[in-house]
Design a protein around this motif. Structure first.
Motif, mmCIF file in Angstrom:
data_model
loop_
_atom_site.group_PDB
_atom_site.id
_atom_site.type_symbol
_atom_site.label_atom_id
_atom_site.label_comp_id
_atom_site.label_asym_id
_atom_site.label_seq_id
_atom_site.Cartn_x
_atom_site.Cartn_y
_atom_site.Cartn_z
ATOM 1 N N ASN A 155 0.820 -1.261 0.067
ATOM 2 C CA ASN A 155 0.074 0.027 0.019
ATOM 3 C C ASN A 155 0.992 1.285 -0.006
ATOM 4 O O ASN A 155 1.302 1.828 -1.000
ATOM 5 N N LEU A 156 1.333 1.450 1.236
ATOM 6 C CA LEU A 156 2.439 2.576 1.423
ATOM 7 C C LEU A 156 3.004 2.100 2.510
ATOM 8 O O LEU A 156 2.651 2.047 3.702
ATOM 9 N N SER A 157 4.570 1.911 2.305
ATOM 10 C CA SER A 157 5.227 1.154 3.474
ATOM 11 C C SER A 157 5.753 2.414 4.449
ATOM 12 O O SER A 157 6.240 3.390 3.993
ATOM 13 N N LEU A 158 5.434 2.274 5.600
ATOM 14 C CA LEU A 158 5.726 3.250 6.590
ATOM 15 C C LEU A 158 7.312 2.963 6.617
ATOM 16 O O LEU A 158 8.038 4.212 7.002
ATOM 17 N N ALA A 159 7.845 1.907 6.669
ATOM 18 C CA ALA A 159 9.385 1.703 6.668
ATOM 19 C C ALA A 159 10.053 2.526 5.647
ATOM 20 O O ALA A 159 11.187 3.237 5.913
ATOM 21 N N VAL A 160 9.344 2.690 4.448
ATOM 22 C CA VAL A 160 9.971 3.438 3.295
ATOM 23 C C VAL A 160 9.802 5.029 3.754
ATOM 24 O O VAL A 160 10.915 5.553 3.613
ATOM 25 N N THR A 161 8.914 5.463 3.996
ATOM 26 C CA THR A 161 8.877 6.759 4.662
ATOM 27 C C THR A 161 9.739 7.238 5.889
ATOM 28 O O THR A 161 10.358 8.300 5.980
ATOM 29 N N GLU A 162 9.960 6.359 6.698
ATOM 30 C CA GLU A 162 10.748 6.282 7.874
ATOM 31 C C GLU A 162 12.154 6.424 7.220
ATOM 32 O O GLU A 162 13.105 7.119 7.830
ATOM 33 N N ALA A 163 12.721 5.743 6.324
ATOM 34 C CA ALA A 163 13.960 5.735 5.626
ATOM 35 C C ALA A 163 14.242 6.894 5.068
ATOM 36 O O ALA A 163 15.243 7.469 5.127
ATOM 37 N N MET A 164 13.312 7.389 4.368
ATOM 38 C CA MET A 164 13.350 8.571 3.652
ATOM 39 C C MET A 164 13.449 9.706 4.562
ATOM 40 O O MET A 164 14.363 10.780 4.471
ATOM 41 N N ALA A 165 12.649 9.861 5.827
ATOM 42 C CA ALA A 165 12.835 10.846 6.683
ATOM 43 C C ALA A 165 14.459 11.029 7.462
ATOM 44 O O ALA A 165 14.487 11.939 7.792
ATOM 45 N N LEU A 166 14.934 9.706 7.320
ATOM 46 C CA LEU A 166 16.401 9.529 7.784
ATOM 47 C C LEU A 166 17.522 9.908 6.829
ATOM 48 O O LEU A 166 18.430 9.361 6.925
ATOM 49 N N SER A 167 16.816 10.241 5.624
ATOM 50 C CA SER A 167 17.797 10.650 4.576
ATOM 51 C C SER A 167 18.390 9.486 3.780
ATOM 52 O O SER A 167 19.613 9.620 3.362
ATOM 53 N N LYS A 168 17.671 8.401 3.853
ATOM 54 C CA LYS A 168 18.198 7.147 3.412
ATOM 55 C C LYS A 168 17.671 7.130 2.004
ATOM 56 O O LYS A 168 16.561 7.118 1.542
ATOM 57 N N PRO A 169 18.705 6.684 0.692
ATOM 58 C CA PRO A 169 18.023 6.286 -0.466
ATOM 59 C C PRO A 169 17.187 5.055 -0.372
ATOM 60 O O PRO A 169 17.673 4.070 0.298
ATOM 61 N N VAL A 170 16.017 5.024 -0.959
ATOM 62 C CA VAL A 170 15.305 3.858 -0.942
ATOM 63 C C VAL A 170 15.072 3.243 -2.275
ATOM 64 O O VAL A 170 15.074 3.802 -3.269
ATOM 65 N N VAL A 171 15.411 1.790 -2.290
ATOM 66 C CA VAL A 171 15.249 1.015 -3.507
ATOM 67 C C VAL A 171 14.291 0.147 -3.436
ATOM 68 O O VAL A 171 13.959 -0.807 -2.250
ATOM 69 N N CYS A 172 12.959 0.389 -4.284
ATOM 70 C CA CYS A 172 11.900 -0.563 -4.090
ATOM 71 C C CYS A 172 11.151 -0.781 -5.507
ATOM 72 O O CYS A 172 11.524 -0.083 -6.241
ATOM 73 N N PHE A 173 10.362 -1.614 -5.725
ATOM 74 C CA PHE A 173 9.564 -1.904 -6.722
ATOM 75 C C PHE A 173 8.416 -1.047 -6.972
ATOM 76 O O PHE A 173 7.824 -0.475 -5.904
ATOM 77 N N ASP A 174 8.160 -0.714 -8.168
ATOM 78 C CA ASP A 174 7.035 0.034 -8.459
ATOM 79 C C ASP A 174 5.736 -0.648 -8.345
ATOM 80 O O ASP A 174 5.152 -0.946 -9.251
ATOM 81 N N VAL A 175 5.207 -0.467 -6.972
ATOM 82 C CA VAL A 175 4.043 -1.414 -6.747
ATOM 83 C C VAL A 175 3.178 -0.529 -5.822
ATOM 84 O O VAL A 175 4.014 0.187 -5.216
ATOM 85 N N GLY A 176 1.830 -0.625 -6.034
ATOM 86 C CA GLY A 176 0.995 0.074 -4.972
ATOM 87 C C GLY A 176 1.402 1.492 -5.067
ATOM 88 O O GLY A 176 1.451 2.228 -6.308
ATOM 89 N N ALA A 177 1.438 2.340 -3.880
ATOM 90 C CA ALA A 177 1.499 3.662 -3.868
ATOM 91 C C ALA A 177 2.995 4.217 -3.468
ATOM 92 O O ALA A 177 3.159 5.449 -3.304
ATOM 93 N N LEU A 178 3.860 3.290 -3.819
ATOM 94 C CA LEU A 178 5.068 3.614 -3.584
ATOM 95 C C LEU A 178 5.716 4.688 -4.436
ATOM 96 O O LEU A 178 6.778 5.580 -4.174
ATOM 97 N N GLY A 179 5.378 4.681 -5.606
ATOM 98 C CA GLY A 179 5.629 5.746 -6.736
ATOM 99 C C GLY A 179 5.274 7.197 -6.364
ATOM 100 O O GLY A 179 5.642 8.021 -7.130
#
Length: 185
Positions: free
Chosen positions: A144-168
């Motif tokens: 759906n939208l990964s909370l872990a992804v938004t947390e990583a981005m808030a910590l200024s970490k680059p995120v690598v993920c597949f283009d699924v759900g709302a990640l885009g």
């Protein structure tokens, strides 16, 4: 068959709730068009993020990739493929993958060698590990939208993920890499 019937039943309950709700709150824009078929009062509010660190000392090997979540078939299967692909380039590009969360997908469990792939298990504060990583990796076939992804981005970490759900909606060239669906090469 039972899994399919259970899924249909859950969708029916969602639709029923949407229809009778005064307001439906979505955590992303991805599902709003679908929800709007049943209720015109839809609002998007993102999840909150807790970035408090417990300041524990970690001794992680670098370069460090971190992935978070319950590694069932939905996340574990693609992660197995990614680990195999990374193994092919290990001589040229060293890497270490730390898995935070339980592993319920046995083929992934068999790749944990504590040299390149580490299983940390469930941790009380994911931020402690993510802030130490060079890259955050999410290998999910449905999200759906990964909370872990938004947390990583808030910590200024680059995120690598597949283009699924709302990640885009949140991952872009400025924040990481959005990989075409299921392309593990």
């Amino acid at each position: 068959p039972a899994y399919f019937i259970k899924g249909i039943f859950h969708i029916f309950l969602y639709i029923l709730n949407f229809y009778f709700a005064d307001l439906v709150i979505s955590i992303n824009y991805f599902y709003i068009p679908w929800i709007s078929q049943f209720n015109s009062k839809v609002k998007m509010i993102r999840n909150g993020i807790n970035l408090k660190s417990s300041n524990i000392q970690l001794s992680l090997s670098h370069p460090c990739l971190i992935t978070v979540g319950r590694m069932d078939e939905r996340k574990g299967k693609l992660l197995v493929d990614i680990i195999k692909t990374l193994s092919n380039i290990a001589e040229k590009l060293p890497w270490h993958l730390y898995i935070l969360g339980s592993i319920a997908y046995e083929p992934l469990n068999s790749l944990v060698d504590n040299q390149r792939v580490f299983s940390i298990g469930v941790v009380p504060n994911v931020a402690d590990y993510v802030k130490e990583a060079e890259v955050f990796l999410l290998a999910s076939s449905m999200e759906n939208l990964s909370l872990a992804v938004t947390e990583a981005m808030a910590l200024s970490k680059p995120v690598v993920c597949f283009d699924v759900g709302a990640l885009g909606e949140v991952v872009s060239e400025e924040t990481g890499a959005l990989i075409p669906r299921f392309d593990v090469q």
